[in-house]
Design a protein around this motif. Structure first.
Motif, short mmCIF file in Angstrom:
data_model
loop_
_atom_site.label_atom_id
_atom_site.label_comp_id
_atom_site.label_asym_id
_atom_site.label_seq_id
_atom_site.Cartn_x
_atom_site.Cartn_y
_atom_site.Cartn_z
N LEU A 147 6.82 62.58 69.80
CA LEU A 147 5.44 62.42 70.26
C LEU A 147 4.57 61.70 69.24
O LEU A 147 3.81 60.80 69.59
N ILE A 148 4.68 62.07 67.98
CA ILE A 148 3.84 61.46 66.94
C ILE A 148 4.13 59.97 66.81
O ILE A 148 3.21 59.17 66.69
N GLN A 149 5.39 59.60 66.88
CA GLN A 149 5.74 58.18 66.81
C GLN A 149 5.21 57.42 68.03
O GLN A 149 4.79 56.27 67.92
N LEU A 150 5.23 58.07 69.18
CA LEU A 150 4.71 57.43 70.40
C LEU A 150 3.22 57.13 70.26
O LEU A 150 2.77 56.04 70.60
N ILE A 167 -2.73 65.71 63.54
CA ILE A 167 -4.01 66.41 63.72
C ILE A 167 -4.38 66.49 65.20
O ILE A 167 -4.73 67.57 65.70
N VAL A 168 -4.31 65.37 65.93
CA VAL A 168 -4.72 65.40 67.34
C VAL A 168 -3.80 66.29 68.17
O VAL A 168 -4.25 66.94 69.12
N VAL A 169 -2.51 66.36 67.79
CA VAL A 169 -1.58 67.24 68.51
C VAL A 169 -1.90 68.70 68.22
O VAL A 169 -2.02 69.51 69.14
N THR A 170 -2.09 69.07 66.94
CA THR A 170 -2.35 70.47 66.60
C THR A 170 -3.71 70.94 67.09
O THR A 170 -3.92 72.13 67.31
N GLU A 171 -4.64 70.01 67.32
CA GLU A 171 -5.96 70.38 67.85
C GLU A 171 -5.95 70.48 69.38
O GLU A 171 -6.98 70.76 69.99
N GLY A 172 -4.80 70.23 70.00
CA GLY A 172 -4.69 70.38 71.45
C GLY A 172 -5.31 69.25 72.24
O GLY A 172 -5.73 69.44 73.38
N LEU A 173 -5.36 68.06 71.64
CA LEU A 173 -5.99 66.92 72.31
C LEU A 173 -5.00 66.07 73.11
O LEU A 173 -5.40 65.08 73.72
N VAL A 174 -3.73 66.45 73.08
CA VAL A 174 -2.69 65.66 73.75
C VAL A 174 -2.09 66.48 74.89
O VAL A 174 -1.75 67.65 74.72
N LYS A 175 -1.97 65.85 76.05
CA LYS A 175 -1.31 66.49 77.19
C LYS A 175 0.05 65.85 77.41
O LYS A 175 0.20 64.63 77.32
N TYR A 176 1.03 66.69 77.71
CA TYR A 176 2.39 66.25 77.99
C TYR A 176 2.73 66.71 79.40
O TYR A 176 2.74 67.91 79.67
N ASN A 177 2.94 65.77 80.30
CA ASN A 177 3.20 66.08 81.72
C ASN A 177 2.16 67.04 82.30
O ASN A 177 2.48 67.99 83.00
N TYR A 231 1.37 71.50 71.84
CA TYR A 231 1.08 71.51 70.41
C TYR A 231 2.29 71.15 69.55
O TYR A 231 2.22 71.22 68.33
N ARG A 232 3.40 70.77 70.16
CA ARG A 232 4.63 70.48 69.40
C ARG A 232 4.59 69.05 68.85
O ARG A 232 4.62 68.09 69.60
N LYS A 233 4.58 68.95 67.53
CA LYS A 233 4.52 67.64 66.89
C LYS A 233 5.83 66.89 67.02
O LYS A 233 5.86 65.67 67.05
#
Length: 68
Positions: free
Chosen positions: A13-16, A31-41, A46-48
């Motif tokens: 995810l981080i590389q994407l 940071i954006v992943v751990t802050e819950g700013l990314v949606k997956y499907n 929160y998984r980096k």
């Protein structure tokens, strides 16, 4: 909407987020992943080290990334 052509089985995810220029650095991506700013499907994830595969949809900063 961004269409990302996958080269291989998956991309972390981080590389994407870096490859699509939605963040500048790996640290910013974490940071954006751990802050819950990314949606997956459609769900906040929160998984980096999440392995994003073909057919998945990632959403961040009002942008949708479709994995081809």
């Amino acid at each position: 909407m961004i269409e990302f052509k996958l080269e291989g089985e998956y991309i972390p995810l981080i590389q994407l987020l870096k490859a699509t220029n939605l963040v500048q650095t790996g640290g910013e991506a974490q940071i954006v992943v751990t802050e819950g700013l990314v949606k997956y499907n459609g769900e906040v994830d929160y998984r980096k080290r999440l392995k994003v595969k073909q057919g998945d949809i990632v959403e961040f900063d009002n942008k949708k990334i479709i994995i081809k």
